[in-house]
Design a protein around this motif. Structure first.
Motif, PDB file in Angstrom:
ATOM      1  N   UNK A   4       4.479  20.924  40.081  1.00  0.00           N
ATOM      2  CA  UNK A   4       4.832  20.197  38.880  1.00  0.00           C
ATOM      3  C   UNK A   4       5.875  21.003  38.108  1.00  0.00           C
ATOM      4  N   UNK A   5       7.135  20.936  38.554  1.00  0.00           N
ATOM      5  CA  UNK A   5       8.228  21.649  37.896  1.00  0.00           C
ATOM      6  C   UNK A   5       8.956  20.702  36.963  1.00  0.00           C
ATOM      7  N   UNK A   6       8.870  21.010  35.716  1.00  0.00           N
ATOM      8  CA  UNK A   6       9.589  20.201  34.754  1.00  0.00           C
ATOM      9  C   UNK A   6      11.045  20.659  34.736  1.00  0.00           C
ATOM     10  N   UNK A   7      11.977  19.738  34.601  1.00  0.00           N
ATOM     11  CA  UNK A   7      13.406  20.096  34.677  1.00  0.00           C
ATOM     12  C   UNK A   7      13.823  21.138  33.640  1.00  0.00           C
ATOM     13  N   UNK A   8      13.289  21.096  32.441  1.00  0.00           N
ATOM     14  CA  UNK A   8      13.701  22.049  31.417  1.00  0.00           C
ATOM     15  C   UNK A   8      13.251  23.461  31.742  1.00  0.00           C
ATOM     16  N   UNK A   9      12.122  23.597  32.460  1.00  0.00           N
ATOM     17  CA  UNK A   9      11.656  24.935  32.865  1.00  0.00           C
ATOM     18  C   UNK A   9      12.599  25.536  33.903  1.00  0.00           C
ATOM     19  N   UNK A  10      13.054  24.706  34.822  1.00  0.00           N
ATOM     20  CA  UNK A  10      13.986  25.174  35.859  1.00  0.00           C
ATOM     21  C   UNK A  10      15.310  25.583  35.221  1.00  0.00           C
ATOM     22  N   UNK A  11      15.803  24.753  34.321  1.00  0.00           N
ATOM     23  CA  UNK A  11      17.068  25.060  33.649  1.00  0.00           C
ATOM     24  C   UNK A  11      16.942  26.338  32.827  1.00  0.00           C
ATOM     25  N   UNK A  12      15.830  26.505  32.134  1.00  0.00           N
ATOM     26  CA  UNK A  12      15.593  27.706  31.339  1.00  0.00           C
ATOM     27  C   UNK A  12      15.509  28.946  32.233  1.00  0.00           C
ATOM     28  N   UNK A  13      14.842  28.829  33.374  1.00  0.00           N
ATOM     29  CA  UNK A  13      14.727  29.970  34.287  1.00  0.00           C
ATOM     30  C   UNK A  13      16.084  30.349  34.869  1.00  0.00           C
ATOM     31  N   UNK A  14      16.898  29.387  35.227  1.00  0.00           N
ATOM     32  CA  UNK A  14      18.232  29.650  35.778  1.00  0.00           C
ATOM     33  C   UNK A  14      19.113  30.290  34.706  1.00  0.00           C
ATOM     34  N   UNK A  15      19.045  29.792  33.483  1.00  0.00           N
ATOM     35  CA  UNK A  15      19.848  30.363  32.398  1.00  0.00           C
ATOM     36  C   UNK A  15      19.415  31.802  32.112  1.00  0.00           C
ATOM     37  N   UNK A  16      18.119  32.063  32.112  1.00  0.00           N
ATOM     38  CA  UNK A  16      17.624  33.420  31.876  1.00  0.00           C
ATOM     39  C   UNK A  16      18.074  34.366  32.988  1.00  0.00           C
ATOM     40  N   UNK A  18      20.700  34.061  34.879  1.00  0.00           N
ATOM     41  CA  UNK A  18      22.145  34.244  34.708  1.00  0.00           C
ATOM     42  C   UNK A  18      22.431  35.300  33.640  1.00  0.00           C
ATOM     43  N   UNK A  19      21.734  35.229  32.501  1.00  0.00           N
ATOM     44  CA  UNK A  19      21.946  36.199  31.431  1.00  0.00           C
ATOM     45  C   UNK A  19      21.533  37.607  31.851  1.00  0.00           C
ATOM     46  N   UNK A  20      20.441  37.729  32.578  1.00  0.00           N
ATOM     47  CA  UNK A  20      19.990  39.047  33.036  1.00  0.00           C
ATOM     48  C   UNK A  20      21.010  39.643  34.006  1.00  0.00           C
ATOM     49  N   UNK A  21      21.511  38.843  34.914  1.00  0.00           N
ATOM     50  CA  UNK A  21      22.502  39.333  35.878  1.00  0.00           C
ATOM     51  C   UNK A  21      23.793  39.731  35.168  1.00  0.00           C
ATOM     52  N   UNK A  22      24.264  38.911  34.230  1.00  0.00           N
ATOM     53  CA  UNK A  22      25.487  39.251  33.495  1.00  0.00           C
ATOM     54  C   UNK A  22      25.315  40.537  32.689  1.00  0.00           C
ATOM     55  N   UNK A  23      24.170  40.699  32.040  1.00  0.00           N
ATOM     56  CA  UNK A  23      23.905  41.915  31.273  1.00  0.00           C
ATOM     57  C   UNK A  23      23.843  43.141  32.165  1.00  0.00           C
ATOM     58  N   UNK A  24      23.186  43.029  33.303  1.00  0.00           N
ATOM     59  CA  UNK A  24      23.104  44.150  34.241  1.00  0.00           C
ATOM     60  C   UNK A  24      24.466  44.552  34.774  1.00  0.00           C
ATOM     61  N   UNK A  25      25.290  43.574  35.109  1.00  0.00           N
ATOM     62  CA  UNK A  25      26.638  43.883  35.593  1.00  0.00           C
ATOM     63  C   UNK A  25      27.481  44.537  34.502  1.00  0.00           C
ATOM     64  N   UNK A  26      27.310  44.121  33.255  1.00  0.00           N
ATOM     65  CA  UNK A  26      28.062  44.732  32.151  1.00  0.00           C
ATOM     66  C   UNK A  26      27.668  46.199  31.989  1.00  0.00           C
TER      67      UNK A  26
END
Length: 87
Positions: A4-16, A18-26
């Protein structure tokens, strides 16, 4: 078994992610930057060195010098003693 994956949870997880990867690369980019080249001869460099006069006990802190190991300053007509570099 049903997921039972709600679309907003998936979008939130992908956005999080993305932010973690961008911060780590910086952070990695800042650590991978090479040290700056030394300044040209004659230009002052930053140093942190403490000196003490062996005659009267006066202390002096040198914060800029033309080279990394400057000669000691003079006080009471004598060279001052190196106390300890400040790190």
């Amino acid at each position: 078994m049903e997921l039972d994956l709600e679309p907003w949870k998936v979008i939130l997880a992908v956005a999080f992610a993305y932010l973690v990867i961008r911060g780590g690369l910086a952070v990695l980019r800042t650590m991978a930057r090479p040290a700056p080249a030394p300044p040209p001869p004659g230009e002052l460099r930053k140093v942190k060195i403490m000196y003490r006069c062996s005659v009267c006990g006066a202390e002096a802190r040198m914060t800029a010098a033309p080279d990394e190991e400057p000669p000691p300053p003079r006080h009471c007509l004598e060279d001052m003693d190196l106390v300890a570099p400040i790190d």
